[in-house]
Design a protein around this motif. Structure first.
Motif, PDB file in Angstrom:
ATOM      1  N   ALA A 183       0.914  -1.069   0.133  1.00 40.06           N
ATOM      2  CA  ALA A 183      -0.025   0.118   0.043  1.00 40.06           C
ATOM      3  C   ALA A 183       0.718   1.198  -0.151  1.00 40.06           C
ATOM      4  CB  ALA A 183      -0.888  -0.104   1.143  1.00 40.06           C
ATOM      5  N   GLY A 184       2.223   1.061  -0.045  1.00 35.27           N
ATOM      6  CA  GLY A 184       3.103   2.111   0.061  1.00 35.27           C
ATOM      7  C   GLY A 184       3.452   2.686   0.940  1.00 35.27           C
ATOM      8  N   GLN A 185       3.117   2.139   2.322  1.00 34.85           N
ATOM      9  CA  GLN A 185       3.406   2.501   3.736  1.00 34.85           C
ATOM     10  C   GLN A 185       4.514   2.022   4.482  1.00 34.85           C
ATOM     11  OE1 GLN A 185      -0.147   1.919   6.169  1.00 34.85           O
ATOM     12  NE2 GLN A 185       0.624   3.069   7.790  1.00 34.85           N
ATOM     13  N   ARG A 186       5.404   2.956   4.991  1.00 38.09           N
ATOM     14  CA  ARG A 186       6.383   2.674   5.631  1.00 38.09           C
ATOM     15  C   ARG A 186       6.712   2.383   7.106  1.00 38.09           C
ATOM     16  NH1 ARG A 186      11.754   4.991   3.533  1.00 38.09           N
ATOM     17  NH2 ARG A 186      12.613   3.379   4.727  1.00 38.09           N
ATOM     18  N   GLU A 187       5.692   3.256   7.775  1.00 37.61           N
ATOM     19  CA  GLU A 187       5.773   3.431   9.200  1.00 37.61           C
ATOM     20  C   GLU A 187       4.395   2.831   9.886  1.00 37.61           C
ATOM     21  OE1 GLU A 187       6.721   7.132  11.162  1.00 37.61           O
ATOM     22  OE2 GLU A 187       8.608   7.110  10.411  1.00 37.61           O
ATOM     23  N   PHE A 188       4.353   2.113  10.770  1.00 38.33           N
ATOM     24  CA  PHE A 188       3.156   1.485  11.564  1.00 38.33           C
ATOM     25  C   PHE A 188       3.397   2.098  12.831  1.00 38.33           C
ATOM     26  CE2 PHE A 188       3.939  -0.500   7.706  1.00 38.33           C
ATOM     27  CZ  PHE A 188       2.872  -0.910   6.977  1.00 38.33           C
ATOM     28  N   HIS A 189       2.097   2.270  13.771  1.00 42.81           N
ATOM     29  CA  HIS A 189       1.910   2.433  15.175  1.00 42.81           C
ATOM     30  C   HIS A 189       1.098   1.564  15.523  1.00 42.81           C
ATOM     31  CE1 HIS A 189       4.235   6.214  15.226  1.00 42.81           C
ATOM     32  NE2 HIS A 189       3.795   6.320  13.877  1.00 42.81           N
ATOM     33  N   GLY A 190       1.215   0.812  16.553  1.00 40.90           N
ATOM     34  CA  GLY A 190       0.162  -0.166  16.992  1.00 40.90           C
ATOM     35  C   GLY A 190       0.625  -0.817  18.283  1.00 40.90           C
ATOM     36  N   VAL A 191      -0.015  -1.616  18.961  1.00 41.88           N
ATOM     37  CA  VAL A 191       0.402  -2.435  20.183  1.00 41.88           C
ATOM     38  C   VAL A 191       0.946  -3.960  19.486  1.00 41.88           C
ATOM     39  CG1 VAL A 191      -0.596  -3.426  22.212  1.00 41.88           C
ATOM     40  CG2 VAL A 191      -1.516  -1.489  21.362  1.00 41.88           C
ATOM     41  N   LEU A 192       2.101  -4.095  20.127  1.00 36.94           N
ATOM     42  CA  LEU A 192       2.766  -5.279  19.762  1.00 36.94           C
ATOM     43  C   LEU A 192       1.928  -6.560  20.506  1.00 36.94           C
ATOM     44  CD1 LEU A 192       5.242  -7.016  18.794  1.00 36.94           C
ATOM     45  CD2 LEU A 192       6.300  -6.633  21.014  1.00 36.94           C
ATOM     46  N   THR A 193       1.380  -7.454  19.779  1.00 37.92           N
ATOM     47  CA  THR A 193       0.607  -8.574  20.168  1.00 37.92           C
ATOM     48  C   THR A 193       1.126  -9.891  20.351  1.00 37.92           C
ATOM     49  OG1 THR A 193      -0.333  -8.865  17.969  1.00 37.92           O
ATOM     50  CG2 THR A 193      -1.508  -7.276  19.688  1.00 37.92           C
ATOM     51  N   GLY A 194       2.201 -10.122  19.465  1.00 38.75           N
ATOM     52  CA  GLY A 194       3.016 -11.537  19.686  1.00 38.75           C
ATOM     53  C   GLY A 194       4.336 -11.490  18.877  1.00 38.75           C
ATOM     54  N   TYR A 195       5.043 -12.421  18.921  1.00 39.60           N
ATOM     55  CA  TYR A 195       6.515 -12.499  18.568  1.00 39.60           C
ATOM     56  C   TYR A 195       6.687 -14.148  18.207  1.00 39.60           C
ATOM     57  CZ  TYR A 195      11.152 -12.687  17.177  1.00 39.60           C
ATOM     58  OH  TYR A 195      12.228 -12.843  16.649  1.00 39.60           O
ATOM     59  N   ASP A 196       7.152 -14.403  17.191  1.00 43.49           N
ATOM     60  CA  ASP A 196       7.297 -15.915  16.935  1.00 43.49           C
ATOM     61  C   ASP A 196       8.432 -16.325  15.822  1.00 43.49           C
ATOM     62  OD1 ASP A 196       7.430 -18.570  17.397  1.00 43.49           O
ATOM     63  OD2 ASP A 196       5.957 -18.988  15.685  1.00 43.49           O
ATOM     64  N   ASP A 197       9.614 -16.547  16.045  1.00 41.43           N
ATOM     65  CA  ASP A 197      10.687 -16.759  15.003  1.00 41.43           C
ATOM     66  C   ASP A 197      10.719 -15.768  13.973  1.00 41.43           C
ATOM     67  OD1 ASP A 197      12.738 -18.660  14.231  1.00 41.43           O
ATOM     68  OD2 ASP A 197      10.935 -19.405  12.855  1.00 41.43           O
ATOM     69  N   GLY A 198      11.131 -14.664  14.324  1.00 38.77           N
ATOM     70  CA  GLY A 198      11.503 -13.556  13.339  1.00 38.77           C
ATOM     71  C   GLY A 198      10.309 -12.768  12.707  1.00 38.77           C
ATOM     72  N   ARG A 199       9.057 -13.164  13.369  1.00 38.95           N
ATOM     73  CA  ARG A 199       7.614 -12.669  12.777  1.00 38.95           C
ATOM     74  C   ARG A 199       7.157 -12.171  13.950  1.00 38.95           C
ATOM     75  NH1 ARG A 199       6.048 -13.681   7.938  1.00 38.95           N
ATOM     76  NH2 ARG A 199       7.045 -15.254   6.736  1.00 38.95           N
ATOM     77  N   PHE A 200       6.317 -10.702  13.988  1.00 43.61           N
ATOM     78  CA  PHE A 200       5.678 -10.135  14.997  1.00 43.61           C
ATOM     79  C   PHE A 200       4.355  -9.646  14.383  1.00 43.61           C
ATOM     80  CE2 PHE A 200       8.469  -6.972  13.532  1.00 43.61           C
ATOM     81  CZ  PHE A 200       7.861  -5.725  13.523  1.00 43.61           C
ATOM     82  N   THR A 201       3.487  -9.304  15.468  1.00 47.64           N
ATOM     83  CA  THR A 201       2.088  -8.843  15.029  1.00 47.64           C
ATOM     84  C   THR A 201       1.937  -7.711  15.895  1.00 47.64           C
ATOM     85  OG1 THR A 201       1.152 -10.311  16.301  1.00 47.64           O
ATOM     86  CG2 THR A 201       1.238 -10.843  14.097  1.00 47.64           C
ATOM     87  N   ILE A 202       1.322  -6.575  15.389  1.00 48.73           N
ATOM     88  CA  ILE A 202       0.803  -5.419  16.099  1.00 48.73           C
ATOM     89  C   ILE A 202      -0.670  -5.312  15.795  1.00 48.73           C
ATOM     90  CG2 ILE A 202       3.072  -4.284  16.024  1.00 48.73           C
ATOM     91  CD1 ILE A 202       1.949  -2.310  14.019  1.00 48.73           C
ATOM     92  N   GLU A 203      -1.453  -4.625  16.599  1.00 47.99           N
ATOM     93  CA  GLU A 203      -2.632  -4.305  16.606  1.00 47.99           C
ATOM     94  C   GLU A 203      -2.889  -2.951  16.265  1.00 47.99           C
ATOM     95  OE1 GLU A 203      -6.840  -4.426  18.887  1.00 47.99           O
ATOM     96  OE2 GLU A 203      -5.816  -6.045  18.893  1.00 47.99           O
ATOM     97  N   ALA A 204      -3.362  -2.349  15.289  1.00 49.52           N
ATOM     98  CA  ALA A 204      -3.762  -1.046  14.965  1.00 49.52           C
ATOM     99  C   ALA A 204      -5.003  -0.817  14.506  1.00 49.52           C
ATOM    100  CB  ALA A 204      -2.506  -0.644  13.950  1.00 49.52           C
ATOM    101  N   ASP A 205      -5.686   0.202  15.101  1.00 48.79           N
ATOM    102  CA  ASP A 205      -7.023   0.740  14.264  1.00 48.79           C
ATOM    103  C   ASP A 205      -7.859  -0.661  14.293  1.00 48.79           C
ATOM    104  OD1 ASP A 205      -6.425   3.374  14.098  1.00 48.79           O
ATOM    105  OD2 ASP A 205      -5.425   2.768  12.205  1.00 48.79           O
ATOM    106  N   GLY A 206      -7.898  -1.574  15.258  1.00 47.28           N
ATOM    107  CA  GLY A 206      -8.662  -2.614  15.195  1.00 47.28           C
ATOM    108  C   GLY A 206      -8.203  -3.747  14.581  1.00 47.28           C
ATOM    109  N   GLN A 207      -7.314  -3.624  13.661  1.00 44.80           N
ATOM    110  CA  GLN A 207      -6.763  -4.703  12.708  1.00 44.80           C
ATOM    111  C   GLN A 207      -5.297  -5.106  13.116  1.00 44.80           C
ATOM    112  OE1 GLN A 207      -7.006  -4.014   8.817  1.00 44.80           O
ATOM    113  NE2 GLN A 207      -9.397  -3.611   8.711  1.00 44.80           N
ATOM    114  N   GLU A 208      -5.135  -6.368  12.703  1.00 42.69           N
ATOM    115  CA  GLU A 208      -3.747  -7.113  13.095  1.00 42.69           C
ATOM    116  C   GLU A 208      -2.922  -7.181  12.035  1.00 42.69           C
ATOM    117  OE1 GLU A 208      -2.848 -10.989  15.321  1.00 42.69           O
ATOM    118  OE2 GLU A 208      -3.618  -9.638  16.945  1.00 42.69           O
ATOM    119  N   LYS A 209      -1.690  -6.647  12.152  1.00 41.74           N
ATOM    120  CA  LYS A 209      -0.941  -6.902  10.902  1.00 41.74           C
ATOM    121  C   LYS A 209       0.598  -7.596  11.238  1.00 41.74           C
ATOM    122  CE  LYS A 209       1.156  -4.108   7.178  1.00 41.74           C
ATOM    123  NZ  LYS A 209       0.918  -4.936   6.109  1.00 41.74           N
TER     124      LYS A 209
END
Length: 158
Positions: A114-140
């Motif tokens: 989508a052309g986006q480089r910066e994201f702000h959110g809550v860190l929700t998980g980490y596993d083996d070099g991958r992590f997820t954040i929740e921002a605006d009700g969506q997980e990325k």
């Protein structure tokens, strides 16, 4: 055998860990970086109660003595012992694990689809070099190797 020799930061980590354990602080990270013409050996410590100047000194003095005794760093350098700061960078699995539930800032090396480089959110998980954040009700989900950095995002107003 190629790839078995420890780098400078890893060797210093091994020297610093027993010292930080004795002092009662957490060894957050060790970095050996060139800034301009100078090299800096950065030993970053943390504690639930925060880091004081005395904590830095309690690590710096014995570590400096050990580094002089071991003498494995060829070039001259400045030893710097400090706190990771409010917007600490998350680089290792345990950094992510202890910061789950915290606000983070993620900056990608290259923009996403989508052309986006910066994201702000809550860190929700980490596993083996991958992590997820929740921002605006969506997980990325992100791959750490695709990130320029991941830092705690502490909205401090001055």
């Amino acid at each position: 055998m190629k790839g078995t020799k420890k780098n400078t930061a890893a060797m210093v980590y091994d020297l610093a860990k027993p010292i930080t354990d004795d002092v009662g602080v957490y060894l957050w990270d060790v970095r050996f970086e060139k800034e301009g013409a100078s090299w800096f050996l950065k030993v970053i410590i943390d504690s639930d109660e925060g880091i004081t100047f005395d904590d830095c000194e309690a690590v710096s003095r014995p570590l400096s003595t050990l580094l002089d005794e071991e003498d494995f760093i060829e070039q001259s350098y400045y030893l710097e012992v400090s706190s990771p700061g409010v917007m600490r960078e998350l680089r290792k699995p345990d950094h992510f694990e202890v910061c789950i539930g915290d606000d983070v800032l993620v900056k990608l090396i290259r923009p996403d689809e989508a052309g986006q480089r910066e994201f702000h959110g809550v860190l929700t998980g980490y596993d083996d070099g991958r992590f997820t954040i929740e921002a605006d009700g969506q997980e990325k989900e992100f791959v750490l190797s695709d990130c320029a950095f991941v830092k705690l995002d502490d909205d401090i107003e001055f």
